[in-house]
Scaffold this motif. Structure first.
Motif, PDB file in Angstrom:
ATOM      1  N   LEU A  87       0.836  -1.209   0.000  1.00 34.06           N
ATOM      2  CA  LEU A  87       0.000   0.000   0.000  1.00 34.06           C
ATOM      3  C   LEU A  87       0.870   1.258   0.000  1.00 34.06           C
ATOM      4  CD1 LEU A  87      -2.240  -2.131   1.312  1.00 34.06           C
ATOM      5  CD2 LEU A  87      -3.391   0.002   1.780  1.00 34.06           C
TER       6      LEU A  87
ATOM      7  N   ALA B 285       1.055   4.312  -2.768  1.00 33.43           N
ATOM      8  CA  ALA B 285       0.955   5.737  -2.414  1.00 33.43           C
ATOM      9  C   ALA B 285       2.152   6.510  -2.950  1.00 33.43           C
ATOM     10  CB  ALA B 285       0.850   5.887  -0.897  1.00 33.43           C
TER      11      ALA B 285
ATOM     12  N   TYR C 178      -4.128   4.343   3.748  1.00 35.96           N
ATOM     13  CA  TYR C 178      -3.722   5.111   2.560  1.00 35.96           C
ATOM     14  C   TYR C 178      -3.411   6.558   2.927  1.00 35.96           C
ATOM     15  CZ  TYR C 178      -4.606   1.750  -1.217  1.00 35.96           C
ATOM     16  OH  TYR C 178      -4.526   0.690  -2.081  1.00 35.96           O
TER      17      TYR C 178
END
Ligand code: GLU
Length: 273
Positions: free
Chosen positions: A37, A41, A96
């Motif tokens: 993740l 990003a 996130y």
């Protein structure tokens, strides 16, 4: 046009929808892969800083929800899935947000059901909101609104959702990051002769067969929905790529024109016809 010419064109794609699935965001034991993740990003923040308008369609709500509740395996029924998605969606966005914050990139949560695409007034609204977010230099993070989705209004899977989003906002590229690194000429699990198809320039009857689920076992493993997504892109005249989500930095390489994954070069279709 040669394949390299189609690949070169990817360098100039500006409005890009990136879809990443649960299997790329979690370990086989169901635990969330935080570093994956984070890489997503980092990649999207960097591409946005380069002047592109990035949109992320991310699965993972159910997986995060299951993780939080210590549940392993698939949810037993739809109601449990919806409850786990409700728990997990908040957690997913929180993760996130933390990673995007480190790169000073604002994000927004957008949850959609299919009526946001099919009912004109909702469609206009969804489009205006997404346009406004992109104009504000914000990356929308989109998922299906699983908690309220019923059969009549569900996308059912995020491959289809991502293609509808690409069509809705007139994106010029859809990038699907998956646990399979592209479209193969056969089922790579049981056919050693199967080769990756690097370039597709039209939606052939063979693809139609896969999309309709009738191309035998090759249809399993998530390729059906990916080809359904490709069909939506074909109809809308949008380029699409399927590539491995194992390393999200593959996005940089694809956008430099490298020969990776499968490119569905449908973007020039409208001008050719
Ligand atoms: N919306 C589902 C979730 O976030 C995933 C659907 C899909 O991966 O196709 O759990």
């Amino acid at each position: 046009m040669e394949e390299m010419d189609y690949r070169e064109l990817l360098k100039n794609r500006k409005r890009i929808v990136v879809k990443i699935g649960s299997s790329s965001l979690s370990y086989p034991n169901g635990k969330i892969n935080y570093s994956r993740l984070e890489q997503v990003a980092i990649a999207l923040s960097k591409l946005q800083s380069e002047g592109r308008q990035m949109v992320l369609v991310s699965s993972g709500a159910t997986a995060v929800g299951a993780g939080r509740m210590g549940i392993t395996g698939k949810p037993s029924d739809k109601v449990e899935k919806q409850a786990l998605a409700a728990i997990g969606q908040a957690g997913l966005i929180k993760i996130y947000q933390r990673f995007f914050d480190r790169h000073h990139q604002a994000v927004a949560q957008v949850l959609l059901t299919k009526d946001a695409i099919t009912i004109p007034v909702r469609r206009r609204n969804a489009r205006n909101t997404l346009d406004t977010l992109l104009g504000l230099n914000v990356i929308p993070i989109i998922n299906e609104n699983d908690t309220v989705s019923t059969e009549q209004i569900e996308f059912g899977d995020n491959d289809t959702l991502s293609a509808y989003v690409a069509e809705l906002i007139d994106a010029d590229l859809l990038m699907i990051l998956s646990d399979i690194d592209g479209l193969y000429s056969g089922d790579p699990h049981n056919n050693p002769e199967a080769k990756i198809i690097s370039l597709v320039t039209e939606f052939s009857p063979w693809l139609e067969n896969i999309a309709s689920g009738s191309a035998s076992s090759f249809g399993t493993g998530g390729m059906v929905t990916k080809i359904m997504a490709a069909r939506i892109c074909w109809e809308a005249g949008i380029d699409a790529v399927i590539a491995s989500g194992e390393d999200p930095f593959v996005l940089f390489r694809l956008l430099k024109g490298e020969l990776l994954g499968t490119l569905f070069a449908f973007g020039s279709r409208m001008t050719v016809c």
